[in-house]
Design a protein around this motif. Sequence first.
Motif, PDB file in Angstrom:
ATOM      1  N   ASN A 102       0.833  -1.205   0.000  1.00  0.00           N
ATOM      2  CA  ASN A 102       0.000   0.000   0.000  1.00  0.00           C
ATOM      3  C   ASN A 102       0.868   1.256   0.000  1.00  0.00           C
ATOM      4  OD1 ASN A 102       0.948   0.124   2.621  1.00  0.00           O
ATOM      5  ND2 ASN A 102      -0.990  -0.507   3.556  1.00  0.00           N
ATOM      6  N   GLU A 103       0.235   2.404   0.193  1.00  0.00           N
ATOM      7  CA  GLU A 103       0.934   3.682   0.152  1.00  0.00           C
ATOM      8  C   GLU A 103       2.002   3.782   1.245  1.00  0.00           C
ATOM      9  OE1 GLU A 103       1.231   7.870  -1.274  1.00  0.00           O
ATOM     10  OE2 GLU A 103       0.808   5.878  -2.082  1.00  0.00           O
ATOM     11  N   HIS A 104       1.723   3.237   2.415  1.00  0.00           N
ATOM     12  CA  HIS A 104       2.702   3.283   3.507  1.00  0.00           C
ATOM     13  C   HIS A 104       3.975   2.522   3.137  1.00  0.00           C
ATOM     14  CE1 HIS A 104      -0.284   5.106   6.092  1.00  0.00           C
ATOM     15  NE2 HIS A 104      -1.119   4.100   5.872  1.00  0.00           N
ATOM     16  N   LEU A 105       3.798   1.340   2.595  1.00  0.00           N
ATOM     17  CA  LEU A 105       4.962   0.536   2.224  1.00  0.00           C
ATOM     18  C   LEU A 105       5.717   1.189   1.065  1.00  0.00           C
ATOM     19  CD1 LEU A 105       6.557  -2.040   2.785  1.00  0.00           C
ATOM     20  CD2 LEU A 105       5.073  -3.235   1.156  1.00  0.00           C
ATOM     21  N   ARG A 106       4.993   1.767   0.111  1.00  0.00           N
ATOM     22  CA  ARG A 106       5.656   2.430  -1.005  1.00  0.00           C
ATOM     23  C   ARG A 106       6.493   3.612  -0.519  1.00  0.00           C
ATOM     24  NH1 ARG A 106       5.529   6.789  -3.981  1.00  0.00           N
ATOM     25  NH2 ARG A 106       3.735   7.664  -2.858  1.00  0.00           N
ATOM     26  N   LEU A 107       5.942   4.406   0.392  1.00  0.00           N
ATOM     27  CA  LEU A 107       6.688   5.547   0.922  1.00  0.00           C
ATOM     28  C   LEU A 107       7.887   5.098   1.757  1.00  0.00           C
ATOM     29  CD1 LEU A 107       3.726   7.891   1.879  1.00  0.00           C
ATOM     30  CD2 LEU A 107       5.445   8.317   0.106  1.00  0.00           C
ATOM     31  N   PHE A 108       7.720   3.980   2.440  1.00  0.00           N
ATOM     32  CA  PHE A 108       8.853   3.410   3.167  1.00  0.00           C
ATOM     33  C   PHE A 108       9.958   3.022   2.180  1.00  0.00           C
ATOM     34  CE2 PHE A 108      10.719  -0.532   5.088  1.00  0.00           C
ATOM     35  CZ  PHE A 108      11.475   0.115   6.059  1.00  0.00           C
ATOM     36  N   ASP A 109       9.585   2.383   1.104  1.00  0.00           N
ATOM     37  CA  ASP A 109      10.555   2.051   0.057  1.00  0.00           C
ATOM     38  C   ASP A 109      11.240   3.317  -0.472  1.00  0.00           C
ATOM     39  OD1 ASP A 109       9.982  -0.641   0.206  1.00  0.00           O
ATOM     40  OD2 ASP A 109       8.725  -0.693  -1.586  1.00  0.00           O
ATOM     41  N   TYR A 110      10.445   4.344  -0.699  1.00  0.00           N
ATOM     42  CA  TYR A 110      11.002   5.593  -1.222  1.00  0.00           C
ATOM     43  C   TYR A 110      12.006   6.196  -0.244  1.00  0.00           C
ATOM     44  CZ  TYR A 110      11.201  10.324  -3.145  1.00  0.00           C
ATOM     45  OH  TYR A 110      11.636  11.515  -3.667  1.00  0.00           O
ATOM     46  N   LEU A 111      11.663   6.159   1.038  1.00  0.00           N
ATOM     47  CA  LEU A 111      12.564   6.680   2.062  1.00  0.00           C
ATOM     48  C   LEU A 111      13.894   5.933   2.045  1.00  0.00           C
ATOM     49  CD1 LEU A 111      13.008   8.527   4.521  1.00  0.00           C
ATOM     50  CD2 LEU A 111      11.898   6.769   5.918  1.00  0.00           C
ATOM     51  N   ILE A 112      13.843   4.626   1.978  1.00  0.00           N
ATOM     52  CA  ILE A 112      15.074   3.830   1.922  1.00  0.00           C
ATOM     53  C   ILE A 112      15.873   4.175   0.664  1.00  0.00           C
ATOM     54  CG2 ILE A 112      15.969   1.485   1.580  1.00  0.00           C
ATOM     55  CD1 ILE A 112      13.853   0.481   3.454  1.00  0.00           C
ATOM     56  N   PHE A 113      15.180   4.298  -0.451  1.00  0.00           N
ATOM     57  CA  PHE A 113      15.826   4.647  -1.711  1.00  0.00           C
ATOM     58  C   PHE A 113      16.588   5.969  -1.592  1.00  0.00           C
ATOM     59  CE2 PHE A 113      14.936   7.057  -5.763  1.00  0.00           C
ATOM     60  CZ  PHE A 113      15.959   6.487  -6.507  1.00  0.00           C
ATOM     61  N   ARG A 114      15.945   6.982  -1.001  1.00  0.00           N
ATOM     62  CA  ARG A 114      16.597   8.279  -0.843  1.00  0.00           C
ATOM     63  C   ARG A 114      17.769   8.197   0.135  1.00  0.00           C
ATOM     64  NH1 ARG A 114      16.060  11.010  -5.274  1.00  0.00           N
ATOM     65  NH2 ARG A 114      14.045  12.044  -5.585  1.00  0.00           N
ATOM     66  N   MET A 115      17.618   7.392   1.164  1.00  0.00           N
ATOM     67  CA  MET A 115      18.728   7.201   2.089  1.00  0.00           C
ATOM     68  C   MET A 115      19.921   6.536   1.405  1.00  0.00           C
ATOM     69  SD  MET A 115      17.785   8.270   5.136  1.00  0.00           S
ATOM     70  CE  MET A 115      16.283   8.627   6.033  1.00  0.00           C
ATOM     71  N   LYS A 116      19.648   5.548   0.593  1.00  0.00           N
ATOM     72  CA  LYS A 116      20.725   4.857  -0.121  1.00  0.00           C
ATOM     73  C   LYS A 116      21.489   5.822  -1.018  1.00  0.00           C
ATOM     74  CE  LYS A 116      19.872   0.776  -1.979  1.00  0.00           C
ATOM     75  NZ  LYS A 116      20.865  -0.162  -1.414  1.00  0.00           N
ATOM     76  N   GLU A 117      20.778   6.791  -1.611  1.00  0.00           N
ATOM     77  CA  GLU A 117      21.455   7.780  -2.439  1.00  0.00           C
ATOM     78  C   GLU A 117      22.467   8.599  -1.647  1.00  0.00           C
ATOM     79  OE1 GLU A 117      18.447   8.928  -6.049  1.00  0.00           O
ATOM     80  OE2 GLU A 117      18.193   9.991  -4.160  1.00  0.00           O
ATOM     81  N   ARG A 118      22.241   8.692  -0.333  1.00  0.00           N
ATOM     82  CA  ARG A 118      23.165   9.424   0.545  1.00  0.00           C
ATOM     83  C   ARG A 118      24.234   8.498   1.120  1.00  0.00           C
ATOM     84  NH1 ARG A 118      22.029  15.016  -0.066  1.00  0.00           N
ATOM     85  NH2 ARG A 118      19.786  15.195  -0.437  1.00  0.00           N
ATOM     86  N   GLY A 119      24.283   7.257   0.659  1.00  0.00           N
ATOM     87  CA  GLY A 119      25.299   6.327   1.127  1.00  0.00           C
ATOM     88  C   GLY A 119      24.994   5.719   2.478  1.00  0.00           C
ATOM     89  N   MET A 120      23.723   5.650   2.830  1.00  0.00           N
ATOM     90  CA  MET A 120      23.336   5.167   4.157  1.00  0.00           C
ATOM     91  C   MET A 120      22.997   3.678   4.157  1.00  0.00           C
ATOM     92  SD  MET A 120      20.999   8.360   5.374  1.00  0.00           S
ATOM     93  CE  MET A 120      21.739   9.927   5.824  1.00  0.00           C
ATOM     94  N   LYS A 121      22.952   3.118   5.396  1.00  0.00           N
ATOM     95  CA  LYS A 121      22.652   1.696   5.546  1.00  0.00           C
ATOM     96  C   LYS A 121      21.678   1.478   6.688  1.00  0.00           C
ATOM     97  CE  LYS A 121      26.921   0.511   3.336  1.00  0.00           C
ATOM     98  NZ  LYS A 121      26.265   0.600   2.038  1.00  0.00           N
ATOM     99  N   PHE A 122      21.100   0.261   6.754  1.00  0.00           N
ATOM    100  CA  PHE A 122      19.900   0.052   7.565  1.00  0.00           C
ATOM    101  C   PHE A 122      19.954  -1.190   8.459  1.00  0.00           C
ATOM    102  CE2 PHE A 122      19.278   1.294   3.199  1.00  0.00           C
ATOM    103  CZ  PHE A 122      18.543   2.465   3.245  1.00  0.00           C
ATOM    104  N   ILE A 123      19.244  -1.080   9.586  1.00  0.00           N
ATOM    105  CA  ILE A 123      18.770  -2.236  10.354  1.00  0.00           C
ATOM    106  C   ILE A 123      17.248  -2.110  10.387  1.00  0.00           C
ATOM    107  CG2 ILE A 123      18.726  -3.422  12.572  1.00  0.00           C
ATOM    108  CD1 ILE A 123      21.377  -2.083  13.193  1.00  0.00           C
TER     109      ILE A 123
END
Length: 851
Positions: A102-123
Amino acid sequence: MRFCVLIILFSVHVANVTGQTTFVDKNGIWRWRDSGREVCAFGVNYTVPFAHAYRTAKRMNVDIEKAIDNDVYHFARLGLDAFRVHVWDTEISDTLGNLIHNEHLRLFDYLIFRMKERGMKFIITPIAYWGNGWPEPDEKTPGFSAKYGKEACLENPDAILAQQRYLEQFVNHVNTYTKLSYKDDPDVLAFEISNEPHHKGTPQQVTGFINSMVKAIRKTGCRKPIFYNVTHSIHLAEAYFLADIQGGTYQWYPTGLGARHSLQGNLLPHVDRYPIPFSRVKGFSRKTKIVYEFDAADCAGSYIYPAIARSFRTAGMQVATHFSYDPSFMAHLNTEYGTHYMNLLYAPHKAIGLMIAAEAFRSVPLLKSYGSYPQNTTFEGIQIKYETDLAELNTVEKFYYTSHTSSQPIDIAKVRQIAGTGNSPVVQYNGSGAYFLDKIANGQWRLEILPDVAWIDDPFGRTSLHKEIACLGVNNRTIGLRLPDLPPDYYIYSVMDKRLSGRAENSYAELKPGVYLVSSTALNDFDAQMRIRHIRLGEYAYSPEVMPALKPDNIRVVHRPLYEVNAEKSHRISATVYAPEGAGVSLHYRINGRYKSLLMKQFSAYGYEAELPGDDLQEGILEYFITVHSGNDYWTFPDGYKTNPLSWDFHFVQSYKSRIVYAAYPVQLFKPERDHEKILRPWAPSRLKPLPDGGSSWIVELEKPSSVAHYDSSTRNYYYPMQLSVSDVAQGRGADLMNKKHLGIRARTSLGAPVKLSVGLISKDALALGYEFVSDTDKNDQRIGLEQLKKIRIALLPRGYPVFIPYWYDSHVNEKDFSWAELENLQLILIIPESVAGNPLEIEIEKIWLE
């Protein structure tokens, strides 16, 4: 707190096609697989794709993708390399545990995508067990946690199956933007199973539950480290560490949560150390330690964050993420989590403090100790000064500060990054926003100036979508740069307009907020897309597209009068005034029937002050108003009415008032009606009681003291502490404190002996002097000679989380160094023997004073 998915991002180079870029060694140290170096990262929480932040964006017609872009730039600008965000499972799953796209999951994906562009990593932490309402009522959501609730999710077989199904699908989910599944994304470093589980089962059941969740993740082929929360239900700690996990997750709210007002006083003792009481249980030494959330909640200052980072590293933490970064489009309201406040635009000094904390976290060696407060306020190029709310980083290449500093950079010729609020020997700025300088080449610097900000209400008070607590202003301000590679007449180019804005005169220029290229020579052209670490030359922290409209005509005055001030001595009155540029501010006062007016002088971006002469301050009641004059209009405060005190028809409901008293008057440290709502204490019912003389007393009712007081097995006593900030009282009567001889208290307890009372005073350097006496059932005056006061310990109030953090602080300052000029807090402790701690008890206090 309400938490869903933990995401922590790190700015580190990795390359591993299997997606497993890290490992935990036999000593519990989390390391990079390619280099063997320790994983170490620091950052924030952020929640825009979900719950209240998502709904607020929709209400305000905010473009959520653009809002994310704006705030992700903030993270890069602040040098943060760790990030946690709530992803509410209740919004992206059904009752069977199937993932909903849904929209929440898509925006979560978008947030991760933008973070990755800044060279970031996740838990990522996929399970939260919470509803999506806070601070509003929960909505009806489709998820399994909404059906079962947290407790049943930990025990109900059907709920457990739903979680296993959800974990498998979540880990396998392919990001819409990156085209990578979470389990295969090399930037996803690990998973945490769930947030704050609060187990109640047997150790065997708990270990079995954790292992069943681990198995669901491993079933997908994922080999990343898996973590579990260990700071709740700590009696089960060994059960956690015996499970098939690679690390434990921790929290720290050292100043509690939800005070509903800004905390006063020196909070550094609260963050002096982070002890872990279960560090000797089996399996602990082989597990990694990370902090999934922390904050000095309700603290308006910036000084405390590097101290928190230092204590985390001493405790062995490898990752820490602050909770929570306010989305910029709603930060002027602070409704999301009102006990927290962090945003680069609206709380710039706190954000720079967090920036320095990130550097502290990365520079302090794992497990290294720097002693106790106050010795540990200087470390690894960082200094902390509570008295001036200063956190400062001064290294070869970086110079950051949160307030005015007189420190010289250790080698100005080698400095490449400057960030601050206030003035320093290299930057003089009369605005209230933050600024950044990044060296591009010799004689060329990127200058970013953020808008001014004024706090027009306590950000930690009660919040509402209809009540602003902070305002921004885009004003012309003066900035001076004294850098060795810039001449006094350096060139200033607007990056946004790609034009020459002008040249400095004697190193100073008048500029509006924006991004500038400062150069020692004239430039023909420059590339606004030029990358400087994780930002571009032309990016800016303030995006009008997603921010609330500026209200330059919104006039506000913030001022709190002192209760008492000294007679026949000058008295300075200061206020925060948010008004249009060019507005005038004046003070109108009267005492004993005499009226006078003074112009208030501007001393900072929104700060104004006036000094009343001692000749005007005779014994009596000082009544005054602050008036803002813009054009032909006048607004008078505290009412805010459009009226002029000099007009014949001036009308008002409220006024500011202070008592003007002579030095011989007692100093009233506690007056029930004035102070009872500001007292910090473990919660218990309380009430005001009217007295025949027209005054009041304050009563605290402990139905069962052992249920709210702190037990000390070494003394077999329960302790119920209370504290009150008396800094305003000390400020108004400071010159008189040195001449007082006795500390007085009029109080009683319903049990009398063997209950005791300890009454004490605390100075700014966290030194407490006190006296202990047997209580009485009658309200007798107890007068204690100040020479009888002895060094005592300080209760760390408000009580923080997790529950195992220290309850007391023992000062390392000599009691002979107690400074009456720096009196800050009053402390009162009920001491209740174990033998009577099950009986109802009440304490009634009428007044506490110095005479």
